[in-house]
Every structure is written in structure tokens, then in C-alpha cells.
Design a protein around this motif. Structure first.
Motif: not given
Length: 487
Positions: A430, A215, A257, A461, A457, A146
Motif C-alpha cells: 500500500a 482497499h 478503492a 471499514e 476504503h 488518499e
């Protein structure tokens, strides 16, 4: 936690409940990695760790499947650490607190870590369930996905033996992913000059909040409010109406994010207190009108705060606000090759003042090298015009779709057999690690699947319980259907 262990499939949810108990934000995956290593040792499985901290576990084939093609299951260990401002959560030590909400599992005040904790749990369930049929199996757990895909970047050739890889980081039930966007971090560093706060000025905290975030790849097409962009735009407008002085400016925590909150410490003449309050009220209403369909809870407040000792000089402030306001954000171009898919986007994820420097960090995504390089040029041009330094890092290409993928065909056939309808073959906007795996292992045949995860993110979630069960059924059916080596 016990409520999760009653969900089907119980082994997967039991592992996910245990994962939630172990802090594992990006770059702090050691505790989770060690727990998994101990589990593998207890199961008498072969275990390897590379210098970056990636973990590789090998399990022999089920009886009668020794001649099947080897398969690599893959998931990343880290999670995005995002929390509501009032949660008080410390991701370095506090457990995630999941709860069931109908068909969804959520977390109290924080990200859940279903991205990619559900994938990790599924891999562990396969490793420990003697009823799952599979050929020779490798399970790869990567680190630091991430925060820059550090684990995938560090993966060395000749470490993996399999030629088929199933990534478990997809986030939509019914979709089979066979391509993803590449990425690039673009950081603009502005040098700051300060001066003493003038006499007769009052200091205020200008706070932008209430945005849902999300996200920066999966949600970017929804045009959600970006707190950093909106606040910079607001400050640029504010200085056109008042003799504004800025003391501090910060927003967002992660490049990937969409930021939900941002704040600035500003100063205005005491004589204009009433005018400033009225302007803030008007601007707040304008923002509510602008974002009424996608971010109706947006709030802008300006309230007195302790006096700042120093503020930016006029020249510094002019260059800074011009540069920040010019930074692109959101969808730049839709794909002409794949209808309905974003080709190129960028997210202004973090603004932070550290001493005499402000850094504005954006994350660029693109399905094409051309789109990514174009935005690199745009950021370099903004830096030149606003006397900032442009720093680029983490540049990687996307995962190009392979229409002849054999594993994709197997997954699609099993989906049809299990659920009675065709899966969607997709390319995701992504960053999946698959694109980087291709650099060290160009012959890998890859596919990505997963359950439905919404609000990744962000503290919103959530993962669908029913889709997680279907994900497990599809994953285990696919492993059982992998054919023998071609002679």
C-alpha cells in the motif's frame, strides 16, 4: 459519540469521536485542520502551516528528556469517502456515525475514517497528555493522502527538524512496517462518437452490485470482484450475443478503492426482450458461481429504464469495449524477495463518461520501479491499440526497507517487552507517505505502526478496540524509549 469516549485509551477515543463529527474527505480537510490548529493554540504549542495545507505542531520535551533525539509523529488528515448507495450520506457536511460492535468500531453506512483518523487521534492525545514521556516532538499532519498524496509530494526540505519519524497509518496490530509500494495513476481517455437510438430498441439499466470492495493495496491479494472490470467483461460478452447499443457506462468513485458497484445504460431490440432477460439471469448465476467464495452477494440485474436519446456508434463501441476489457486488474506479480507479499498490482478504480469522453482510471502499485514502469508500458500499449489517450500522473517510488533502522529496533524491543512476543517486520503493498518523505529528507529513519483496521476504503471499514489500546501502549512506550543524542 459518548459511547466511544468510554473506550480505553479514553483520550484517544475522545479525540476520534470529535474527528468523526467534522467532515474531512480528501481535498476538504480545512475544517479538521482548523479545529486542530485551534486546539494547538489553546495548548500553547508552536504551529506552522505550509502552502499545501500540511500542519506542523511542535511540543517541547518532557522534563528530563530534553537531550533525547527529536521524533516526528505523522498522520494524514483526509479520509476515503465511500458510502452504501442507500445511505444518503453527504461527506461534505454530514458527520460519521460510529458504533461499537463487540471488539470493533464501525460506521453506519459509510467508511469510518479510522484510516487515518485513529492515527490523528493518537497524535493529538500525545500532544495533550502531560503523562506521556517524550523528547522534543514534532507532529506532522498531511493533507490529500488518499487522493494522490498531495501533501507528501509538497513537503519542503528544511521544514522538519527530527531525524526519526513514526508514521501511524499501518493497519495491522503486531506488524511493524519498514517499507511500502510505490504508485502510479494510469488514465485512459476514450473519445466517444454518438448516434441516435435506432427505432425498435428498448433501453435498459444494467447494474452490477453486491461486491464488498475494499482497499486496492491491502485487499488486492484476495482477488475480490472489481465491479468495473466485471461489468466491462459482461458487456463484451453481451455484444457477442445481441446487437447491443451502449448509451452510458459508469463505475467506482476512487482510484484506490476496489469498486463495489458499476452500471451501464444499454439498448437492445424490443423483439429480444425475453432472450435478454434470460441471458441476464444466466449471467447473474454464472457470476455468483465464480465469486461464491469471496463475493457471494454479487448481483447483476437488467431492468427497463427511460429511453436513451443517443448511443455509441458501432466503431466507437467496439474500440471502447475492447480497450476496457483488456485493462489489467488485480495482482500482477508476487514478490520473489519477500515471501507472501504482492510485488505489483493494479486496480481499475473509476470509469466515468463526461460528455464525449470516457475516462478509465487505474491505480498501479509496485514494490519495484521495474514493476511500475512495466505496467505503464502495458497501459500505453492498450491505449495505442484502442485509439485512446494514455495519461500518467502521481508517479512515486516505494519506501525501500532499511535493515539497519534504529527506530525499528526500538519499536520491536518495546513490543516484545509489552506483549511478550516478537512483532512481524513487514513491507506493505500500500502507499504510505514515508516513501515520499525520503525525497525531501533522505536521512529520515522511519517506521509505521497502527491498530488493526479491516475493510479500509469501504463502508465495511472497522477498527479493533483492543488493538487500538495496544497501539497506544506501543506508541507511548516507544516515545519514552528514544535514546539521547549520540555525542
Amino acid at each position: 459519540m459518548t459511547m466511544l469516549t468510554g473506550l480505553p485509551p479514553s483520550r484517544l477515543w475522545n479525540f476520534f469521536a470529535q474527528i468523526c463529527q467534522i467532515p474531512h474527505p480528501s481535498k476538504r480537510e480545512e475544517a479538521l485542520r482548523n479545529w486542530i490548529a485551534n486546539l494547538a493554540t489553546a495548548e500553547k504549542l508552536r504551529l506552522k502551516k505550509d502552502q499545501k495545507g500540511n500542519l506542523l505542531i511542535r511540543k517541547p520535551a518532557s522534563a528530563g528528556m530534553e537531550s533525547c533525539q527529536p521524533v516526528i509523529l505523522q498522520a494524514h488528515l483526509d479520509m476515503v469517502p465511500q458510502a452504501n448507495a442507500d445511505s444518503g450520506h453527504d461527506f461534505s457536511r454530514d458527520p460519521i456515525l460510529p458504533y461499537i460492535d463487540g471488539d470493533w468500531v464501525r460506521a453506519r453506512g459509510t467508511t469510518l475514517g479510522a484510516d487515518n483518523g485513529i492515527g490523528v487521534a493518537a497524535c493529538l492525545a500525545v500532544l495533550t497528555d502531560p503523562t506521556v514521556k517524550h523528547g522534543p516532538l514534532e507532529v506532522l499532519f498531511t493533507v490529500d493522502e488518499e487522493a494522490g498524496m498531495g501533501g507528501a509530494f509538497a513537503l519542503q526540505p528544511n521544514w522538519l527538524e527530527g531525524k526519526i519519524l513514526i508514521n501511524t497509518d499501518a493497519e495491522q496490530d503486531g506488524d511493524i512496517y519498514m517499507g511500502c509500494a510505490g504508485g502510479l495513476e494510469a488514465r485512459l481517455n476514450f473519445t466517444l462518437d454518438f448516434e441516435a437510438l435506432p427505432e425498435g430498441y428498448q433501453t435498459y439499466q444494467l447494474q452490477l452490485s453486491g461486491l464488498q470492495g475494499g482497499h486496492s493495496g491491502l485487499d488486492i491479494h484476495e482477488d475480490r470482484g472489481n465491479a468495473n472490470q466485471v461489468l466491462c467483461r459482461t458487456l463484451f460478452r453481451l455484444q457477442q450475443h445481441f446487437p447491443l447499443k451502449i448509451s452510458a457506462l459508469n463505475g467506482g468513485t476512487l482510484r484506490n478503492a476496489i469498486p463495489r458497484e458499476a452500471s451501464a445504460v444499454v439498448a437492445l431490440p424490443l423483439s429480444q426482450r425475453a432472450e435478454f432477460a434470460a441471458w441476464c439471469d444466466d449471467e447473474a448465476q454464472r457470476l455468483k458461481q465464480e465469486y461464491r467464495h469471496i463475493d457471494p452477494a454479487v448481483q447483476l440485474t437488467g431492468s427497463p429504464c427511460p429511453q436513451a436519446e443517443q448511443v455509441l456508434t458501432a466503431a466507437t463501441q467496439h474500440q471502447l469495449l475492447a480497450g476496457l476489457t483488456a485493462i489489467p486488474n488485480g495482482v500482477i506479480r508476487m514478490s520473489h524477495a519477500i515471501k507472501g507479499v504482492v510485488e505489483t498490482s493494479t486496480n481499475l478504480g473509476v470509469i466515468k463518461i463526461d460528455g464525449e469522453q470516457l475516462s478509465a482510471v487505474s491505480f498501479v502499485r509496485s514494490l519495484t520501479d521495474e514493476g511500475r514502469l512495466h505496467l505503464r508500458s502495458v497501459f500505453a500499449a492498450i491505449a495505442a491499440l484502442s485509439h485512446a489517450e494514455a495519461v500518467f500522473s502521481g508517479d512515486y517510488s516505494g519506501w525501500a526497507p532499511d535493515p539497519d533502522s534504529s527506530v525499528m529496533q526500538i519499536v520491536r524491543q518495546q513490543h516484545q517487552r509489552l506483549f511478550g512476543h516478537q512483532a512481524n517486520i513487514m513491507v506493505i503493498h500500500a502507499g504510505l507517505e514515508c516513501g515520499l518523505f525520503k525525497k525531501a529528507y533522505p536521512d529520515l529513519d522511519m517506521v509505521s505502526v497502527g491498530p488493526t483496521i479491516k475493510g479500509a476504503h469501504s463502508p465495511d471499514e472497522r477498527v479493533s478496540v483492543s488493538s487500538t489500546e495496544r497501539f497506544w501502549q506501543l506508541l507511548t512506550a516507544t516515545l519514552a524509549a528514544i535514546p539521547q543524542h549520540q555525542r
